[in-house]
Design a protein around this motif. Structure first.
Motif, mmCIF file in Angstrom:
data_model
loop_
_atom_site.group_PDB
_atom_site.id
_atom_site.type_symbol
_atom_site.label_atom_id
_atom_site.label_comp_id
_atom_site.label_asym_id
_atom_site.label_seq_id
_atom_site.Cartn_x
_atom_site.Cartn_y
_atom_site.Cartn_z
ATOM 1 N N ARG A 116 38.643 39.838 35.917
ATOM 2 C CA ARG A 116 38.030 41.126 36.257
ATOM 3 C C ARG A 116 36.882 40.998 37.258
ATOM 4 O O ARG A 116 36.802 41.789 38.203
ATOM 5 C CB ARG A 116 37.561 41.809 34.957
ATOM 6 N N PRO A 117 35.971 40.001 37.163
ATOM 7 C CA PRO A 117 34.895 39.905 38.169
ATOM 8 C C PRO A 117 35.423 39.683 39.593
ATOM 9 O O PRO A 117 34.900 40.260 40.547
ATOM 10 C CB PRO A 117 34.059 38.703 37.712
ATOM 11 N N ASP A 128 37.155 42.989 40.739
ATOM 12 C CA ASP A 128 36.157 44.025 41.024
ATOM 13 C C ASP A 128 35.436 43.771 42.347
ATOM 14 O O ASP A 128 35.184 44.703 43.110
ATOM 15 C CB ASP A 128 35.139 44.106 39.890
ATOM 16 N N ARG A 129 35.110 42.521 42.645
ATOM 17 C CA ARG A 129 34.432 42.213 43.917
ATOM 18 C C ARG A 129 35.361 42.474 45.109
ATOM 19 O O ARG A 129 34.923 42.970 46.148
ATOM 20 C CB ARG A 129 33.955 40.765 43.916
ATOM 21 N N ASP A 168 32.639 34.295 42.714
ATOM 22 C CA ASP A 168 32.046 34.687 44.000
ATOM 23 C C ASP A 168 32.792 34.052 45.166
ATOM 24 O O ASP A 168 33.100 34.713 46.163
ATOM 25 C CB ASP A 168 30.567 34.291 44.065
#
Length: 136
Positions: free
Chosen positions: A20-21, A24-25, A55
C-alpha cells in the motif's frame, strides 16, 4: 482448479497491505497502472520492498512512467526496474560527503560551480542585455 481455472492465471486485483505505501506514492504522482498481479509477482514485490524500501520503489516507478512513451498500463512494467535497484542503506548510515576542495598539494583543479560559470545561453542573454542597455 475447477471450471478450467489454472492457478498460474490467477490475478489478484486487491493491493496487499505491505504494498500500500508504494501504490499510494505512485498514485499520488498521478501514475495509474493496473495492479492485477499474480500471487508470485506480489511475493516478488514484497521482497523488493523489504530490500530497497517503498520510497525507492515508488521513485523508480514514477521515473519509469515518465520515460514511457505510451504511458504505463500495468504495474508489471515496473518489476524489471525494481529488481535492478540497489538495497536501501542501513539505518544510521550517513553518505560520504563530497570533498569541498582538493587536498593540499594536489594537482587537481576543481571545476567552478554552475552558479559561478553560466552556460552559453546565459552568457548570450547577458551580452544581449548589455547591448540593449547600451542602446538606451
Amino acid at each position: 482448479m475447477s471450471e478450467g481455472v489454472n492457478a498460474r492465471d490467477v490475478r489478484v486485483a486487491v493491493v496487499p497491505e505491505f504494498a500500500r505505501p508504494v501504490v499510494d506514492r505512485i498514485t499520488a504522482a498521478k501514475v495509474y497502472p493496473a495492479w492485477t498481479l499474480t500471487p508470485a509477482e506480489w511475493l516478488v514485490v514484497h521482497a523488493l520492498i523489504k530490500r530497497s524500501g517503498p520510497d525507492m520503489l515508488a521513485a523508480a516507478a514514477v521515473q519509469a512512467a515518465q520515460r514511457a512513451r505510451n504511458g504505463v498500463a500495468h504495474a508489471r512494467y515496473f518489476l524489471r526496474a525494481w529488481q535492478a535497484l540497489p538495497p536501501a542503506p542501513e539505518p544510521g548510515t550517513i553518505p560520504a560527503a563530497a570533498p569541498t576542495a582538493p587536498a593540499r598539494g594536489s594537482n587537481v583543479v576543481p571545476f567552478p560551480a554552475a552558479a559561478e560559470r553560466p552556460g552559453r545561453a546565459a552568457q548570450a542573454a547577458d551580452w544581449y542585455a548589455d547591448l540593449l542597455a547600451e542602446e538606451q
